[in-house]
Design a protein around this motif. Structure first.
Motif, PDB file in Angstrom:
ATOM      1  N   TYR A   1       0.830  -1.204   0.000  1.00  0.00           N
ATOM      2  CA  TYR A   1       0.000   0.000   0.000  1.00  0.00           C
ATOM      3  C   TYR A   1       0.865   1.255   0.000  1.00  0.00           C
ATOM      4  CZ  TYR A   1      -3.154   3.634   1.573  1.00  0.00           C
ATOM      5  OH  TYR A   1      -3.851   4.812   1.668  1.00  0.00           O
ATOM      6  N   GLU A   2       1.888   1.279   0.829  1.00  0.00           N
ATOM      7  CA  GLU A   2       2.739   2.463   0.928  1.00  0.00           C
ATOM      8  C   GLU A   2       3.561   2.664  -0.343  1.00  0.00           C
ATOM      9  OE1 GLU A   2       2.169   4.615   3.045  1.00  0.00           O
ATOM     10  OE2 GLU A   2       1.287   3.558   4.720  1.00  0.00           O
ATOM     11  N   LEU A   3       4.028   1.595  -0.970  1.00  0.00           N
ATOM     12  CA  LEU A   3       4.733   1.730  -2.242  1.00  0.00           C
ATOM     13  C   LEU A   3       3.807   2.297  -3.316  1.00  0.00           C
ATOM     14  CD1 LEU A   3       6.871  -1.523  -2.427  1.00  0.00           C
ATOM     15  CD2 LEU A   3       7.709   0.816  -2.313  1.00  0.00           C
ATOM     16  N   ALA A   4       2.588   1.802  -3.364  1.00  0.00           N
ATOM     17  CA  ALA A   4       1.618   2.337  -4.329  1.00  0.00           C
ATOM     18  C   ALA A   4       1.290   3.791  -4.016  1.00  0.00           C
ATOM     19  CB  ALA A   4       0.343   1.493  -4.320  1.00  0.00           C
ATOM     20  N   SER A   5       1.230   4.128  -2.747  1.00  0.00           N
ATOM     21  CA  SER A   5       0.949   5.500  -2.345  1.00  0.00           C
ATOM     22  C   SER A   5       2.065   6.444  -2.783  1.00  0.00           C
ATOM     23  CB  SER A   5       0.759   5.561  -0.831  1.00  0.00           C
ATOM     24  OG  SER A   5       0.582   6.875  -0.402  1.00  0.00           O
ATOM     25  N   VAL A   6       3.312   6.016  -2.641  1.00  0.00           N
ATOM     26  CA  VAL A   6       4.440   6.844  -3.064  1.00  0.00           C
ATOM     27  C   VAL A   6       4.489   6.937  -4.584  1.00  0.00           C
ATOM     28  CG1 VAL A   6       6.968   6.960  -3.144  1.00  0.00           C
ATOM     29  CG2 VAL A   6       5.806   6.470  -0.990  1.00  0.00           C
ATOM     30  N   TYR A   7       4.257   5.823  -5.263  1.00  0.00           N
ATOM     31  CA  TYR A   7       4.327   5.815  -6.721  1.00  0.00           C
ATOM     32  C   TYR A   7       3.258   6.720  -7.338  1.00  0.00           C
ATOM     33  CZ  TYR A   7       4.495   4.335 -11.525  1.00  0.00           C
ATOM     34  OH  TYR A   7       4.590   4.344 -12.883  1.00  0.00           O
ATOM     35  N   PHE A   8       2.055   6.660  -6.806  1.00  0.00           N
ATOM     36  CA  PHE A   8       0.955   7.446  -7.359  1.00  0.00           C
ATOM     37  C   PHE A   8       0.767   8.780  -6.643  1.00  0.00           C
ATOM     38  CE2 PHE A   8      -0.287   3.233  -8.915  1.00  0.00           C
ATOM     39  CZ  PHE A   8      -0.539   3.543 -10.240  1.00  0.00           C
ATOM     40  N   TYR A   9       1.806   9.265  -5.970  1.00  0.00           N
ATOM     41  CA  TYR A   9       1.725  10.540  -5.263  1.00  0.00           C
ATOM     42  C   TYR A   9       1.529  11.672  -6.264  1.00  0.00           C
ATOM     43  CZ  TYR A   9       2.856  14.406  -2.185  1.00  0.00           C
ATOM     44  OH  TYR A   9       2.805  15.567  -1.472  1.00  0.00           O
ATOM     45  N   ALA A  10       0.588  12.543  -5.983  1.00  0.00           N
ATOM     46  CA  ALA A  10       0.274  13.730  -6.798  1.00  0.00           C
ATOM     47  C   ALA A  10      -0.219  13.377  -8.194  1.00  0.00           C
ATOM     48  CB  ALA A  10       1.471  14.666  -6.870  1.00  0.00           C
ATOM     49  N   LYS A  11      -0.685  12.157  -8.379  1.00  0.00           N
ATOM     50  CA  LYS A  11      -1.308  11.785  -9.643  1.00  0.00           C
ATOM     51  C   LYS A  11      -2.809  11.716  -9.410  1.00  0.00           C
ATOM     52  CE  LYS A  11       2.669   9.344 -11.334  1.00  0.00           C
ATOM     53  NZ  LYS A  11       3.351   8.089 -11.505  1.00  0.00           N
ATOM     54  N   PRO A  12      -3.580  12.179 -10.363  1.00  0.00           N
ATOM     55  CA  PRO A  12      -5.038  12.169 -10.154  1.00  0.00           C
ATOM     56  C   PRO A  12      -5.563  10.745 -10.010  1.00  0.00           C
ATOM     57  CG  PRO A  12      -4.499  12.810 -12.402  1.00  0.00           C
ATOM     58  CD  PRO A  12      -3.214  12.717 -11.658  1.00  0.00           C
ATOM     59  N   MET A  13      -6.410  10.578  -9.023  1.00  0.00           N
ATOM     60  CA  MET A  13      -6.997   9.271  -8.734  1.00  0.00           C
ATOM     61  C   MET A  13      -8.518   9.377  -8.773  1.00  0.00           C
ATOM     62  SD  MET A  13      -5.158   6.622  -7.920  1.00  0.00           S
ATOM     63  CE  MET A  13      -3.594   6.711  -8.713  1.00  0.00           C
ATOM     64  N   ASN A  14      -9.134   8.251  -8.826  1.00  0.00           N
ATOM     65  CA  ASN A  14     -10.582   8.151  -8.721  1.00  0.00           C
ATOM     66  C   ASN A  14     -11.019   8.717  -7.372  1.00  0.00           C
ATOM     67  OD1 ASN A  14     -13.226   7.300  -8.619  1.00  0.00           O
ATOM     68  ND2 ASN A  14     -12.785   5.267  -9.426  1.00  0.00           N
ATOM     69  N   ASP A  15     -12.196   9.339  -7.309  1.00  0.00           N
ATOM     70  CA  ASP A  15     -12.673   9.940  -6.058  1.00  0.00           C
ATOM     71  C   ASP A  15     -12.821   8.910  -4.944  1.00  0.00           C
ATOM     72  OD1 ASP A  15     -12.740  12.434  -7.178  1.00  0.00           O
ATOM     73  OD2 ASP A  15     -14.877  12.381  -7.660  1.00  0.00           O
ATOM     74  N   ILE A  16     -13.223   7.713  -5.285  1.00  0.00           N
ATOM     75  CA  ILE A  16     -13.394   6.672  -4.268  1.00  0.00           C
ATOM     76  C   ILE A  16     -12.036   6.292  -3.674  1.00  0.00           C
ATOM     77  CG2 ILE A  16     -14.067   4.259  -3.918  1.00  0.00           C
ATOM     78  CD1 ILE A  16     -16.232   4.727  -6.041  1.00  0.00           C
ATOM     79  N   ILE A  17     -11.019   6.212  -4.504  1.00  0.00           N
ATOM     80  CA  ILE A  17      -9.678   5.868  -4.022  1.00  0.00           C
ATOM     81  C   ILE A  17      -9.117   6.994  -3.168  1.00  0.00           C
ATOM     82  CG2 ILE A  17      -7.337   5.259  -4.731  1.00  0.00           C
ATOM     83  CD1 ILE A  17      -9.537   3.087  -5.163  1.00  0.00           C
ATOM     84  N   GLU A  18      -9.360   8.242  -3.570  1.00  0.00           N
ATOM     85  CA  GLU A  18      -8.936   9.385  -2.748  1.00  0.00           C
ATOM     86  C   GLU A  18      -9.615   9.323  -1.373  1.00  0.00           C
ATOM     87  OE1 GLU A  18      -6.763  11.888  -3.253  1.00  0.00           O
ATOM     88  OE2 GLU A  18      -6.168  11.138  -5.212  1.00  0.00           O
ATOM     89  N   ALA A  19     -10.898   8.996  -1.368  1.00  0.00           N
ATOM     90  CA  ALA A  19     -11.626   8.889  -0.101  1.00  0.00           C
ATOM     91  C   ALA A  19     -11.086   7.742   0.747  1.00  0.00           C
ATOM     92  CB  ALA A  19     -13.110   8.701  -0.366  1.00  0.00           C
ATOM     93  N   LEU A  20     -10.752   6.624   0.118  1.00  0.00           N
ATOM     94  CA  LEU A  20     -10.203   5.495   0.866  1.00  0.00           C
ATOM     95  C   LEU A  20      -8.811   5.808   1.414  1.00  0.00           C
ATOM     96  CD1 LEU A  20     -11.337   2.415  -1.249  1.00  0.00           C
ATOM     97  CD2 LEU A  20     -12.106   3.072   1.029  1.00  0.00           C
ATOM     98  N   ASP A  21      -8.031   6.592   0.675  1.00  0.00           N
ATOM     99  CA  ASP A  21      -6.729   7.020   1.201  1.00  0.00           C
ATOM    100  C   ASP A  21      -6.911   7.889   2.442  1.00  0.00           C
ATOM    101  OD1 ASP A  21      -5.036   5.695  -0.522  1.00  0.00           O
ATOM    102  OD2 ASP A  21      -4.992   7.327  -1.986  1.00  0.00           O
ATOM    103  N   PHE A  22      -7.917   8.751   2.420  1.00  0.00           N
ATOM    104  CA  PHE A  22      -8.203   9.575   3.593  1.00  0.00           C
ATOM    105  C   PHE A  22      -8.716   8.709   4.748  1.00  0.00           C
ATOM    106  CE2 PHE A  22     -10.903  12.383   6.153  1.00  0.00           C
ATOM    107  CZ  PHE A  22      -9.958  13.343   6.493  1.00  0.00           C
ATOM    108  N   CYS A  23      -9.553   7.723   4.428  1.00  0.00           N
ATOM    109  CA  CYS A  23     -10.043   6.800   5.458  1.00  0.00           C
ATOM    110  C   CYS A  23      -8.891   6.018   6.079  1.00  0.00           C
ATOM    111  CB  CYS A  23     -11.061   5.829   4.874  1.00  0.00           C
ATOM    112  SG  CYS A  23     -12.639   6.568   4.488  1.00  0.00           S
ATOM    113  N   TYR A  24      -7.903   5.670   5.272  1.00  0.00           N
ATOM    114  CA  TYR A  24      -6.741   4.954   5.780  1.00  0.00           C
ATOM    115  C   TYR A  24      -6.054   5.762   6.876  1.00  0.00           C
ATOM    116  CZ  TYR A  24      -2.018   3.113   5.958  1.00  0.00           C
ATOM    117  OH  TYR A  24      -0.820   2.622   6.397  1.00  0.00           O
TER     118      TYR A  24
END
Length: 189
Positions: free
Chosen positions: A98-121
């Motif tokens: 999860y953290e590797l994916a988070s760093v890789y996709f940092y500052a890249k536009p994501m789906n709203d649901i994924i953005e919300a799940l990142d905040f929930c995390y």
């Protein structure tokens, strides 16, 4: 002291508090585990306000901190018997992914649901740390928070893996084929 040094100092403080969890349990008693855990939660809360969201290095430090802290807590409380071992193992496997994916996709536009799940995390990290501070009285909350973290990480990892494969394997292949067809068409003229 600027925010750069505060952020790194808070990161060092929260990592340094991890051995105190074991020390407080051995020296004072099981109930004393809540003191360093709450201090970690306070450091984590202050780090949110001090973090420079534009710097990738601050995000990488946050990811390293999340990985070290949550894996330590998952393993330690699984050893104590408050969290099932299978749950601890699954969280310890999914967390670096999860953290590797988070760093890789940092500052890249994501789906709203994924953005919300990142905040929930992030909210689940706080919930886990705080619930572990009173795990000696009620361990159900800690189990539920670890399950919530596990499910959130699994969904986000699957989506980011799908996006990675779609972009780098499927779309790259079709772009190459389009360029090749375009070159052949220009050659045939």
């Amino acid at each position: 002291m600027n925010n750069y040094m505060r952020y790194r100092g808070l990161f060092a403080a929260e990592i340094a508090l991890l051995p105190l969890i074991v020390a407080f349990k051995l020296i004072i008693g099981t109930w004393a585990v809540c003191i360093p855990l709450l201090m970690i939660a306070v450091c984590r809360a202050i780090m949110i306000f001090v973090k420079n969201k534009a710097k990738v290095s601050d995000h990488i430090i946050e990811c390293i901190g999340d990985t070290v802290i949550l894996e330590f807590l998952a393993i330690y409380f699984a050893i104590l018997g408050f969290i099932p071992t299978w749950l601890s193992v699954v969280v310890c496997i999914l967390l670096p992914l999860y953290e590797l994916a988070s760093v890789y996709f940092y500052a890249k536009p994501m789906n709203d649901i994924i953005e919300a799940l990142d905040f929930c995390y992030l909210a689940f990290v706080f919930t886990t740390i705080i619930s572990l501070s009173f795990v000696m009285a009620v361990d159900v909350v800690a189990k539920v928070s670890f399950i919530a973290i596990m499910l959130t990480m699994a969904i986000v990892i699957l989506y980011k893996l799908y996006r990675f494969i779609n972009y780098y394997l499927i779309n790259r292949k079709s772009k190459f084929q389009k360029e090749r067809a375009k070159a052949e068409k220009a050659k045939n003229k």
